[in-house]
Design a protein around this motif. Structure first.
Motif, PDB file in Angstrom:
ATOM      1  N   SER A  17       0.859  -1.178   0.000  1.00  0.00           N
ATOM      2  CA  SER A  17       0.000   0.000   0.000  1.00  0.00           C
ATOM      3  C   SER A  17       0.898   1.231   0.000  1.00  0.00           C
ATOM      4  CB  SER A  17      -0.902  -0.005   1.240  1.00  0.00           C
ATOM      5  OG  SER A  17      -1.501   1.263   1.405  1.00  0.00           O
ATOM      6  N   LEU A  18       0.816   2.026  -1.043  1.00  0.00           N
ATOM      7  CA  LEU A  18       1.657   3.211  -1.146  1.00  0.00           C
ATOM      8  C   LEU A  18       1.358   4.191  -0.012  1.00  0.00           C
ATOM      9  CD1 LEU A  18       3.896   4.297  -2.897  1.00  0.00           C
ATOM     10  CD2 LEU A  18       2.189   5.436  -4.306  1.00  0.00           C
ATOM     11  N   GLU A  19       0.113   4.235   0.422  1.00  0.00           N
ATOM     12  CA  GLU A  19      -0.260   5.139   1.511  1.00  0.00           C
ATOM     13  C   GLU A  19       0.474   4.796   2.810  1.00  0.00           C
ATOM     14  OE1 GLU A  19      -2.778   3.423  -0.285  1.00  0.00           O
ATOM     15  OE2 GLU A  19      -2.848   5.111  -1.678  1.00  0.00           O
ATOM     16  N   ARG A  20       0.835   3.539   2.981  1.00  0.00           N
ATOM     17  CA  ARG A  20       1.510   3.096   4.206  1.00  0.00           C
ATOM     18  C   ARG A  20       3.018   2.953   4.001  1.00  0.00           C
ATOM     19  NH1 ARG A  20      -1.373  -2.057   4.939  1.00  0.00           N
ATOM     20  NH2 ARG A  20       0.322  -2.511   6.351  1.00  0.00           N
ATOM     21  N   LEU A  21       3.536   3.460   2.897  1.00  0.00           N
ATOM     22  CA  LEU A  21       4.938   3.256   2.527  1.00  0.00           C
ATOM     23  C   LEU A  21       5.906   3.581   3.658  1.00  0.00           C
ATOM     24  CD1 LEU A  21       7.059   2.620   0.328  1.00  0.00           C
ATOM     25  CD2 LEU A  21       7.012   5.042  -0.253  1.00  0.00           C
ATOM     26  N   THR A  22       5.736   4.723   4.321  1.00  0.00           N
ATOM     27  CA  THR A  22       6.709   5.131   5.330  1.00  0.00           C
ATOM     28  C   THR A  22       6.624   4.287   6.607  1.00  0.00           C
ATOM     29  OG1 THR A  22       5.219   6.888   6.091  1.00  0.00           O
ATOM     30  CG2 THR A  22       6.917   7.490   4.471  1.00  0.00           C
ATOM     31  N   THR A  23       5.648   3.396   6.692  1.00  0.00           N
ATOM     32  CA  THR A  23       5.577   2.484   7.847  1.00  0.00           C
ATOM     33  C   THR A  23       6.312   1.187   7.571  1.00  0.00           C
ATOM     34  OG1 THR A  23       3.512   1.392   7.167  1.00  0.00           O
ATOM     35  CG2 THR A  23       3.318   3.433   8.459  1.00  0.00           C
ATOM     36  N   TYR A  24       6.718   0.962   6.324  1.00  0.00           N
ATOM     37  CA  TYR A  24       7.409  -0.263   5.948  1.00  0.00           C
ATOM     38  C   TYR A  24       8.907  -0.140   6.162  1.00  0.00           C
ATOM     39  CZ  TYR A  24       3.150  -1.294   3.204  1.00  0.00           C
ATOM     40  OH  TYR A  24       1.873  -1.534   2.796  1.00  0.00           O
ATOM     41  N   LYS A  25       9.560  -1.269   6.090  1.00  0.00           N
ATOM     42  CA  LYS A  25      11.015  -1.343   6.002  1.00  0.00           C
ATOM     43  C   LYS A  25      11.333  -2.153   4.745  1.00  0.00           C
ATOM     44  CE  LYS A  25      12.064  -1.236  10.961  1.00  0.00           C
ATOM     45  NZ  LYS A  25      12.582   0.088  11.017  1.00  0.00           N
ATOM     46  N   GLU A  26      12.524  -1.941   4.184  1.00  0.00           N
ATOM     47  CA  GLU A  26      12.907  -2.767   3.045  1.00  0.00           C
ATOM     48  C   GLU A  26      12.902  -4.225   3.474  1.00  0.00           C
ATOM     49  OE1 GLU A  26      16.704  -1.380   1.630  1.00  0.00           O
ATOM     50  OE2 GLU A  26      15.733  -0.168   0.090  1.00  0.00           O
ATOM     51  N   ASN A  27      12.498  -5.092   2.548  1.00  0.00           N
ATOM     52  CA  ASN A  27      12.440  -6.514   2.860  1.00  0.00           C
ATOM     53  C   ASN A  27      12.510  -7.304   1.567  1.00  0.00           C
ATOM     54  OD1 ASN A  27       9.781  -6.713   1.721  1.00  0.00           O
ATOM     55  ND2 ASN A  27       8.975  -5.826   3.599  1.00  0.00           N
ATOM     56  N   GLY A  28      12.157  -8.561   1.615  1.00  0.00           N
ATOM     57  CA  GLY A  28      12.234  -9.425   0.447  1.00  0.00           C
ATOM     58  C   GLY A  28      11.307  -9.023  -0.683  1.00  0.00           C
ATOM     59  N   GLY A  29      10.342  -8.159  -0.421  1.00  0.00           N
ATOM     60  CA  GLY A  29       9.404  -7.749  -1.461  1.00  0.00           C
ATOM     61  C   GLY A  29       9.371  -6.252  -1.714  1.00  0.00           C
ATOM     62  N   LEU A  30      10.220  -5.473  -1.035  1.00  0.00           N
ATOM     63  CA  LEU A  30      10.224  -4.018  -1.189  1.00  0.00           C
ATOM     64  C   LEU A  30      11.643  -3.483  -1.186  1.00  0.00           C
ATOM     65  CD1 LEU A  30       8.749  -1.211  -1.238  1.00  0.00           C
ATOM     66  CD2 LEU A  30       8.859  -1.283   1.262  1.00  0.00           C
ATOM     67  N   GLU A  31      11.943  -2.639  -2.160  1.00  0.00           N
ATOM     68  CA  GLU A  31      13.232  -1.951  -2.234  1.00  0.00           C
ATOM     69  C   GLU A  31      12.947  -0.494  -2.570  1.00  0.00           C
ATOM     70  OE1 GLU A  31      17.499  -1.431  -2.570  1.00  0.00           O
ATOM     71  OE2 GLU A  31      16.338  -3.108  -1.791  1.00  0.00           O
ATOM     72  N   VAL A  32      13.616   0.429  -1.873  1.00  0.00           N
ATOM     73  CA  VAL A  32      13.495   1.850  -2.195  1.00  0.00           C
ATOM     74  C   VAL A  32      14.847   2.354  -2.682  1.00  0.00           C
ATOM     75  CG1 VAL A  32      11.620   2.217  -0.538  1.00  0.00           C
ATOM     76  CG2 VAL A  32      13.974   2.650   0.170  1.00  0.00           C
ATOM     77  N   LYS A  33      14.775   3.336  -3.588  1.00  0.00           N
ATOM     78  CA  LYS A  33      15.996   3.937  -4.132  1.00  0.00           C
ATOM     79  C   LYS A  33      15.739   5.417  -4.323  1.00  0.00           C
ATOM     80  CE  LYS A  33      17.536  -0.260  -6.439  1.00  0.00           C
ATOM     81  NZ  LYS A  33      18.684  -0.553  -5.592  1.00  0.00           N
ATOM     82  N   SER A  34      16.770   6.219  -4.173  1.00  0.00           N
ATOM     83  CA  SER A  34      16.638   7.664  -4.294  1.00  0.00           C
ATOM     84  C   SER A  34      16.150   8.070  -5.684  1.00  0.00           C
ATOM     85  CB  SER A  34      17.968   8.341  -3.979  1.00  0.00           C
ATOM     86  OG  SER A  34      17.911   9.711  -4.325  1.00  0.00           O
ATOM     87  N   GLY A  35      16.860   7.702  -6.704  1.00  0.00           N
ATOM     88  CA  GLY A  35      16.460   8.039  -8.065  1.00  0.00           C
ATOM     89  C   GLY A  35      16.635   9.495  -8.427  1.00  0.00           C
ATOM     90  N   LEU A  36      17.325  10.278  -7.597  1.00  0.00           N
ATOM     91  CA  LEU A  36      17.482  11.707  -7.882  1.00  0.00           C
ATOM     92  C   LEU A  36      18.287  11.961  -9.146  1.00  0.00           C
ATOM     93  CD1 LEU A  36      17.953  13.233  -4.318  1.00  0.00           C
ATOM     94  CD2 LEU A  36      15.971  13.406  -5.837  1.00  0.00           C
ATOM     95  N   GLY A  37      19.204  11.078  -9.492  1.00  0.00           N
ATOM     96  CA  GLY A  37      20.011  11.264 -10.697  1.00  0.00           C
ATOM     97  C   GLY A  37      19.456  10.519 -11.900  1.00  0.00           C
ATOM     98  N   GLY A  38      18.203  10.120 -11.861  1.00  0.00           N
ATOM     99  CA  GLY A  38      17.605   9.317 -12.926  1.00  0.00           C
ATOM    100  C   GLY A  38      17.495   7.870 -12.479  1.00  0.00           C
ATOM    101  N   VAL A  39      17.284   6.985 -13.433  1.00  0.00           N
ATOM    102  CA  VAL A  39      17.154   5.563 -13.109  1.00  0.00           C
ATOM    103  C   VAL A  39      18.507   5.066 -12.591  1.00  0.00           C
ATOM    104  CG1 VAL A  39      16.668   3.268 -14.019  1.00  0.00           C
ATOM    105  CG2 VAL A  39      15.371   5.224 -14.883  1.00  0.00           C
ATOM    106  N   PRO A  40      18.580   4.645 -11.315  1.00  0.00           N
ATOM    107  CA  PRO A  40      19.863   4.191 -10.779  1.00  0.00           C
ATOM    108  C   PRO A  40      20.306   2.877 -11.406  1.00  0.00           C
ATOM    109  CG  PRO A  40      18.124   4.020  -9.115  1.00  0.00           C
ATOM    110  CD  PRO A  40      17.506   4.607 -10.334  1.00  0.00           C
ATOM    111  N   SER A  41      21.598   2.736 -11.628  1.00  0.00           N
ATOM    112  CA  SER A  41      22.090   1.510 -12.254  1.00  0.00           C
ATOM    113  C   SER A  41      21.831   0.296 -11.364  1.00  0.00           C
ATOM    114  CB  SER A  41      23.581   1.628 -12.569  1.00  0.00           C
ATOM    115  OG  SER A  41      24.307   1.858 -11.385  1.00  0.00           O
ATOM    116  N   SER A  42      21.795   0.472 -10.052  1.00  0.00           N
ATOM    117  CA  SER A  42      21.541  -0.653  -9.144  1.00  0.00           C
ATOM    118  C   SER A  42      20.100  -1.152  -9.242  1.00  0.00           C
ATOM    119  CB  SER A  42      21.848  -0.252  -7.699  1.00  0.00           C
ATOM    120  OG  SER A  42      20.966   0.759  -7.261  1.00  0.00           O
ATOM    121  N   LEU A  43      19.229  -0.395  -9.899  1.00  0.00           N
ATOM    122  CA  LEU A  43      17.847  -0.832 -10.073  1.00  0.00           C
ATOM    123  C   LEU A  43      17.795  -2.150 -10.834  1.00  0.00           C
ATOM    124  CD1 LEU A  43      14.708   1.023 -10.754  1.00  0.00           C
ATOM    125  CD2 LEU A  43      15.405  -0.531 -12.538  1.00  0.00           C
TER     126      LEU A  43
END
Length: 179
Positions: free
Chosen positions: A8-34
């Motif tokens: 749920s995107l609305e609850r995003l800030t309540t999550y932690k990264e895990n086996g099904g969720l990864e967050v990335k900054s993306g400020l410089g465009g599509v990150p190569s680690s994506l």
């Protein structure tokens, strides 16, 4: 959150990264680690990547937003699909749903060589697959797997007679009508 079905995107800030969720900054465009994460999710159970969010101390997710989310997603759409721009806390983020790749499409890898560019997801990290893991994915990707292959060159002598007898006894008990 364990699977993409419960995301749920609305609850995003309540999550932690895990086996099904990864967050990335993306400020410089599509990150190569994506692409490593994309490979890892596709080769495991699928997952969600959100660009425009950073992980801070103790795994806390902070929405930073993307200054030009629509340009970034256009760049990404030119390479892959299942991504969209949305907002969290009034800031643009990109959400990328990565499906689990079909057995016949694995391994999903980065670059030209699956032996060096194949990843799997393990809790909150993307890990290089060993050569053995890649070989197993390639073997299992064939249309007819070893498990479905009829072994015509073998006869009953390859089986343990006691095990066959025990199986037949159990089968008779469960399926007494079967001839």
């Amino acid at each position: 959150m364990k699977t993409t079905e419960s995301f749920s995107l609305e609850r995003l800030t309540t999550y932690k990264e895990n086996g099904g969720l990864e967050v990335k900054s993306g400020l410089g465009g599509v990150p190569s680690s994506l692409w490593e994460t994309y490979s890892a999710f596709a080769n495991t159970d699928g997952g969600v990547i959100v660009l425009g969010v950073n992980e801070k101390g103790h795994g806390r997710l902070v929405v930073e937003g993307l200054p030009d989310a629509y340009k970034t997603i256009k760049d990404f759409w030119n390479m892959v699909s299942m991504a969209y721009v949305d907002q969290v806390e009034g800031k643009d983020v990109i959400v990328i749903h990565v499906p689990r790749a079909e057995r016949t499409s694995r391994p999903v890898y980065v670059g030209a060589d699956p032996r060096t560019g194949t990843y799997r997801r393990n809790f909150e990290g993307d890990y290089h697959c060993s050569l053995e893991e890649v070989a197993l994915m390639m073997r299992d990707s064939s249309l007819v797997t070893d498990d479905n292959r009829l072994l015509t060159e073998l006869d009953m002598t390859v089986f343990c007679p006691e095990t066959v007898k025990a199986y037949r006894n159990i089968f008779k008990l469960i399926r007494s009508q079967h001839l």
